[in-house]
Write a protein that holds these residues in place. Structure first.
Motif, PDB file in Angstrom:
ATOM      1  N   THR A 154       1.475  -1.250   0.059  1.00 32.91           N
ATOM      2  CA  THR A 154       0.010  -0.377   0.052  1.00 32.91           C
ATOM      3  C   THR A 154       1.072   1.608  -0.232  1.00 32.91           C
ATOM      4  O   THR A 154       2.256   1.268   0.541  1.00 32.91           O
ATOM      5  CB  THR A 154      -0.999   0.282   1.141  1.00 32.91           C
ATOM      6  OG1 THR A 154      -0.065   0.182   2.682  1.00 32.91           O
ATOM      7  CG2 THR A 154      -1.629  -1.504   1.256  1.00 32.91           C
ATOM      8  N   SER A 176      -6.868  -0.146  -7.888  1.00 32.26           N
ATOM      9  CA  SER A 176      -6.936   1.089  -8.537  1.00 32.26           C
ATOM     10  C   SER A 176      -8.030   2.061  -8.588  1.00 32.26           C
ATOM     11  O   SER A 176      -8.561   1.589  -9.711  1.00 32.26           O
ATOM     12  CB  SER A 176      -5.567   1.644  -9.923  1.00 32.26           C
ATOM     13  OG  SER A 176      -5.433   2.872 -10.169  1.00 32.26           O
ATOM     14  N   ILE A 213      -0.711   3.253 -15.318  1.00 35.04           N
ATOM     15  CA  ILE A 213      -1.185   2.315 -14.142  1.00 35.04           C
ATOM     16  C   ILE A 213      -1.317   0.822 -15.385  1.00 35.04           C
ATOM     17  O   ILE A 213      -1.200  -0.045 -15.313  1.00 35.04           O
ATOM     18  CB  ILE A 213      -2.753   2.294 -14.023  1.00 35.04           C
ATOM     19  CG1 ILE A 213      -2.565   3.173 -12.567  1.00 35.04           C
ATOM     20  CG2 ILE A 213      -3.424   1.075 -13.449  1.00 35.04           C
ATOM     21  CD1 ILE A 213      -1.770   2.543 -12.173  1.00 35.04           C
ATOM     22  N   ALA A 240      -2.724   1.085  -6.767  1.00 28.55           N
ATOM     23  CA  ALA A 240      -1.840   1.316  -7.173  1.00 28.55           C
ATOM     24  C   ALA A 240      -1.511   3.080  -8.115  1.00 28.55           C
ATOM     25  O   ALA A 240      -0.664   3.470  -8.282  1.00 28.55           O
ATOM     26  CB  ALA A 240      -1.436   0.377  -8.283  1.00 28.55           C
ATOM     27  N   ASP A 241      -2.607   3.787  -8.429  1.00 23.73           N
ATOM     28  CA  ASP A 241      -2.745   5.067  -9.056  1.00 23.73           C
ATOM     29  C   ASP A 241      -2.140   5.966  -7.786  1.00 23.73           C
ATOM     30  O   ASP A 241      -1.191   6.727  -8.658  1.00 23.73           O
ATOM     31  CB  ASP A 241      -4.174   5.523  -9.389  1.00 23.73           C
ATOM     32  CG  ASP A 241      -4.958   5.339  -7.963  1.00 23.73           C
ATOM     33  OD1 ASP A 241      -4.753   4.615  -7.257  1.00 23.73           O
ATOM     34  OD2 ASP A 241      -5.730   6.050  -8.924  1.00 23.73           O
ATOM     35  N   VAL A 243       8.437   0.222  -6.758  1.00 22.23           N
ATOM     36  CA  VAL A 243       7.277  -1.191  -6.909  1.00 22.23           C
ATOM     37  C   VAL A 243       8.458  -2.198  -7.900  1.00 22.23           C
ATOM     38  O   VAL A 243       8.408  -3.392  -7.647  1.00 22.23           O
ATOM     39  CB  VAL A 243       5.865  -0.930  -7.430  1.00 22.23           C
ATOM     40  CG1 VAL A 243       5.707  -2.121  -8.250  1.00 22.23           C
ATOM     41  CG2 VAL A 243       5.413  -0.032  -6.773  1.00 22.23           C
ATOM     42  N   LEU A 256      -3.898  -6.360  -8.836  1.00 22.03           N
ATOM     43  CA  LEU A 256      -3.984  -4.817  -8.904  1.00 22.03           C
ATOM     44  C   LEU A 256      -5.350  -3.963  -9.099  1.00 22.03           C
ATOM     45  O   LEU A 256      -6.182  -4.319  -9.374  1.00 22.03           O
ATOM     46  CB  LEU A 256      -3.182  -4.105 -10.371  1.00 22.03           C
ATOM     47  CG  LEU A 256      -2.752  -2.740 -10.103  1.00 22.03           C
ATOM     48  CD1 LEU A 256      -1.072  -3.140 -11.064  1.00 22.03           C
ATOM     49  CD2 LEU A 256      -3.709  -2.266 -10.827  1.00 22.03           C
ATOM     50  N   MET A 283       0.559   5.389  -5.101  1.00 19.76           N
ATOM     51  CA  MET A 283       1.216   4.825  -5.541  1.00 19.76           C
ATOM     52  C   MET A 283       1.824   5.214  -6.273  1.00 19.76           C
ATOM     53  O   MET A 283       3.513   5.461  -5.698  1.00 19.76           O
ATOM     54  CB  MET A 283       1.740   3.300  -5.807  1.00 19.76           C
ATOM     55  CG  MET A 283       2.761   2.753  -5.451  1.00 19.76           C
ATOM     56  SD  MET A 283       3.259   2.075  -3.304  1.00 19.76           S
ATOM     57  CE  MET A 283       1.825   0.727  -3.529  1.00 19.76           C
ATOM     58  N   LEU A 328       2.336  -0.234 -16.145  1.00 23.85           N
ATOM     59  CA  LEU A 328       2.812  -1.019 -14.612  1.00 23.85           C
ATOM     60  C   LEU A 328       1.624  -2.527 -14.685  1.00 23.85           C
ATOM     61  O   LEU A 328       1.927  -3.565 -14.639  1.00 23.85           O
ATOM     62  CB  LEU A 328       2.091  -0.575 -13.624  1.00 23.85           C
ATOM     63  CG  LEU A 328       2.505  -1.283 -12.221  1.00 23.85           C
ATOM     64  CD1 LEU A 328       3.807  -1.594 -12.386  1.00 23.85           C
ATOM     65  CD2 LEU A 328       1.946  -0.603 -10.798  1.00 23.85           C
ATOM     66  N   LEU A 381      -1.140  -5.659  -4.883  1.00 23.41           N
ATOM     67  CA  LEU A 381      -0.594  -3.635  -5.374  1.00 23.41           C
ATOM     68  C   LEU A 381      -2.342  -3.268  -5.363  1.00 23.41           C
ATOM     69  O   LEU A 381      -2.944  -3.010  -5.701  1.00 23.41           O
ATOM     70  CB  LEU A 381       0.040  -3.730  -6.536  1.00 23.41           C
ATOM     71  CG  LEU A 381       0.718  -2.218  -6.496  1.00 23.41           C
ATOM     72  CD1 LEU A 381       1.823  -1.595  -5.405  1.00 23.41           C
ATOM     73  CD2 LEU A 381       0.685  -2.080  -8.268  1.00 23.41           C
ATOM     74  N   ASP A 382      -1.983  -2.896  -3.970  1.00 23.49           N
ATOM     75  CA  ASP A 382      -3.671  -1.984  -3.070  1.00 23.49           C
ATOM     76  C   ASP A 382      -3.164   0.028  -3.543  1.00 23.49           C
ATOM     77  O   ASP A 382      -2.080   0.172  -3.789  1.00 23.49           O
ATOM     78  CB  ASP A 382      -4.088  -1.923  -1.856  1.00 23.49           C
ATOM     79  CG  ASP A 382      -5.565  -1.273  -1.755  1.00 23.49           C
ATOM     80  OD1 ASP A 382      -6.707  -1.041  -2.522  1.00 23.49           O
ATOM     81  OD2 ASP A 382      -5.193  -1.631  -1.123  1.00 23.49           O
ATOM     82  N   ASN A 430      -1.361 -12.305  -9.175  1.00 26.53           N
ATOM     83  CA  ASN A 430      -0.805 -10.979  -9.223  1.00 26.53           C
ATOM     84  C   ASN A 430      -2.873  -9.879  -8.879  1.00 26.53           C
ATOM     85  O   ASN A 430      -3.317 -10.310  -9.835  1.00 26.53           O
ATOM     86  CB  ASN A 430      -0.444 -10.500  -9.632  1.00 26.53           C
ATOM     87  CG  ASN A 430       0.936 -11.156  -9.903  1.00 26.53           C
ATOM     88  OD1 ASN A 430       1.939 -10.309  -8.548  1.00 26.53           O
ATOM     89  ND2 ASN A 430       1.435 -11.711 -11.278  1.00 26.53           N
TER      90      ASN A 430
END
Length: 418
Positions: free
Chosen positions: A80, A185, A192, A156-157, A168, A183, A159, A195, A153-154, A181
Motif C-alpha cells: 500500500t 486502482s 497504470i 496503484a494510482d 515497486v 492490482l 503509489m 504497470l 498492489l493496492d 497478482n
C-alpha cells in the motif's frame, strides 16, 4: 447474491456475518470469483466500494486451504502507498481471518522498527506493507519474499503519484515469477495500464463503477468565495448545519496547520493529519475524530488516502486540488457503503480553472452558489509593475575597472614654500 454464493468457506462467512455485512458489494461480486480461481485481476475500484474485502476474503481462503508451514514464510504480500491504508488493510485481514489459522503483520515507516522485526521473526503468512519500510527490512535480511504466492498492489494510482514506481519494481524482483497478482486502482491511467502489463498475466479486468465517476449518493456543490472569506464561510457551514463530523482538505501541510488553528480559535475543535505529523499524532487525531471528540479533521491528499471513516457525512474542499482525479478520491471519503454524503467545495477566483478541469473529468457541472454576506465581488485585476528606469552612464564612469575620482584640495603658494 450472497457471500455464500460467492463460494466462501464457513470460517470466512462467520467473520463476514460478525461484521454485519449481509450482501457483497459490486466489486466483491466481480473480483472474488476470479481470485478464488487463481486468476490475476486488474480492478478499477473507488474508495468506499468494499475493495479491501474484495481481495482479502479470497486471498485468505486460498491461503487457508493448505496447512501453514512450520516457519511461516510470507505467502501473501499486500503493498500500500500510505501508513494509514496499510493499518486499515491489516485490520481487515485480522478481522476476516479471526477463525482461520493464519498469522498476519503490518510494517510501515515512522514508527519503531524493532517490534516489527520481532513480529516477522516469529513468522507471518500475510504481510501488509509500505514500500520503503519493506525494502528496509528486506535489506536487513529480516524478511524474505521468496515464498510469496499472492501479491496485491493496492491503490496503484496513488503509489505511482507518490513516486514509488522504482520501489515497486525492486519489490517485484524479490518475489518468485510464479505467483498470483492482483492490482487495484481508483483510475486506469496509461501509467497504470503500463504497470499492469509488466507483471499481470492474462488478467481478468473488473470495474466497480465507471472510470473517474463519483458516487451517486454524494451531493456535490460549490461556493464561489473570496480566498480571505473561506474560513468564515466554513465556520458558518459547520455551525448553521450543526455538523458533528467533517473532513476538510487543503493542498499543503502548512495550509492544514493554519486552518486547524483558525478553526480551534473559532470554537470548532479540530486536528490536522499530514506527512509532517508523527504516526502517533496521526493515529490519535483519527481516533479522536471517529469518537467525536473533535468535529473537524483537516488533511492533505496523501495523508487522507486510505482513511476508513464509517458513515462520514461531510467532506469540504477548502482548496480545490490541481489534479482533477484527486477530487474524486477526496469526495469518495463520504457516501460510502450506500450511505448519503455531501461534498462542498470553496472556490476562489484563482481556482476557477481547477473547477473546470474537475467538471470535465466528471462529465457534468457542479452547482456554484454564493453565500449571502460573503459575495466574492469581481476577480482582482493583476497590477502591472512600472517599468524600471534605466540610466545611461557616461564613458568616464562606465568602465568597471576605473577608480572613483576624489577631488583633491590644492595647496596655496605659502604652504608650498614652507
Amino acid at each position: 447474491m450472497t457471500f455464500k454464493e460467492l463460494g466462501l468457506t464457513s470460517a470466512l462467512l462467520k467473520a463476514v456475518e460478525k461484521k454485519k455485512y449481509t450482501e457483497p458489494s459490486v466489486i466483491q461480486e466481480k473480483a472474488i470469483p476470479p481470485v478464488l480461481e487463481g486468476r490475476d485481476v486488474l480492478a478499477s475500484a473507488q474508495t468506499g466500494t468494499g475493495k479491501t474485502a474484495g481481495f482479502t476474503l479470497p486471498m485468505l481462503q486460498i491461503l487457508s486451504q493448505e496447512p501453514p508451514l512450520r516457519r511461516r514464510p510470507v505467502r501473501a504480500l499486500v503493498l500500500t502507498p500510505t501508513r494509514e491504508l496499510a493499518a486499515q488493510v491489516f485490520e481487515n485481514v485480522k478481522e476476516y481471518s479471526e477463525f482461520l489459522n493464519l498469522r498476519s503483520a503490518v510494517v510501515f515507516g515512522g514508527v519503531n522498527i524493532k517490534p516489527q522485526i520481532a513480529k516477522l521473526r516469529n513468522g507471518v503468512d500475510i504481510l501488509v506493507a509500505t514500500p520503503g519500510r519493506l525494502l528496509d527490512l528486506e535489506s536487513q535480511n529480516v524478511v524474505s519474499l521468496s515464498k510469496v504466492e499472492i501479491f496485491v498492489l493496492d491503490e496503484a494510482d496513488r503509489m505511482l503519484d507518490m513516486g514509488f514506481a522504482r520501489d515497486v519494481n525492486r519489490i517485484l524482483k524479490l518475489m518468485p515469477d510464479k505467483r498470483q497478482n492482483l492490482l487495484f486502482s481508483a483510475t486506469f491511467s496509461k501509467e497504470i495500464k503500463k504497470l499492469a502489463d509488466r507483471f499481470l498475466s492474462r488478467p481478468v479486468t473488473v470495474h466497480a463503477a465507471p472510470e473517474n465517476a463519483t458516487a451517486d449518493k454524494i451531493i456535490q456543490k460549490a461556493y464561489h468565495v473570496a480566498k480571505v472569506d473561506k474560513t468564515a464561510v466554513l465556520v458558518r457551514l459547520i455551525h448553521e448545519g450543526d455538523w458533528q463530523q467533517v473532513l476538510i482538505f487543503t493542498r499543503t501541510k502548512s495550509g492544514a496547520n493554519r486552518l486547524g488553528k483558525k478553526l480551534n480559535k473559532r470554537g470548532v475543535l479540530s486536528a490536522e493529519i499530514h506527512g509532517d505529523k508523527s504516526q502517533n499524532a496521526r493515529v490519535k487525531a483519527l481516533d479522536s475524530f471517529k469518537k467525536g471528540t473533535i468535529k473537524a479533521l483537516v488533511a492533505t491528499d496523501v495523508a487522507a488516502r486510505g482513511l476508513d471513516i464509517p458513515l462520514l457525512p461531510h467532506v469540504v474542499n477548502f482548496e480545490l486540488p490541481n489534479v482533477p482525479e484527486d477530487y474524486v478520491h477526496r469526495i469518495g471519503r463520504t457516501g460510502r457503503a450506500g450511505a448519503n454524503g455531501e461534498a462542498i467545495s470553496l472556490v476562489g477566483h484563482e481556482e476557477m480553472d481547477y473547477l473546470k478541469g474537475i467538471e470535465k473529468l466528471l462529465g457534468h457541472t457542479i452547482p456554484l452558489e454564493i453565500m449571502e454576506g460573503f459575495e466574492p465581488g469581481e476577480a482582482p485585476v493583476e497590477e502591472k509593475k512600472p517599468a524600471k528606469k534605466t540610466f545611461r552612464r557616461n564613458n568616464s564612469t562606465s568602465n568597471k575597472n576605473s577608480k572613483r575620482r576624489v577631488p583633491v584640495k590644492k595647496r596655496s603658494n605659502s604652504q608650498d614654500s614652507k
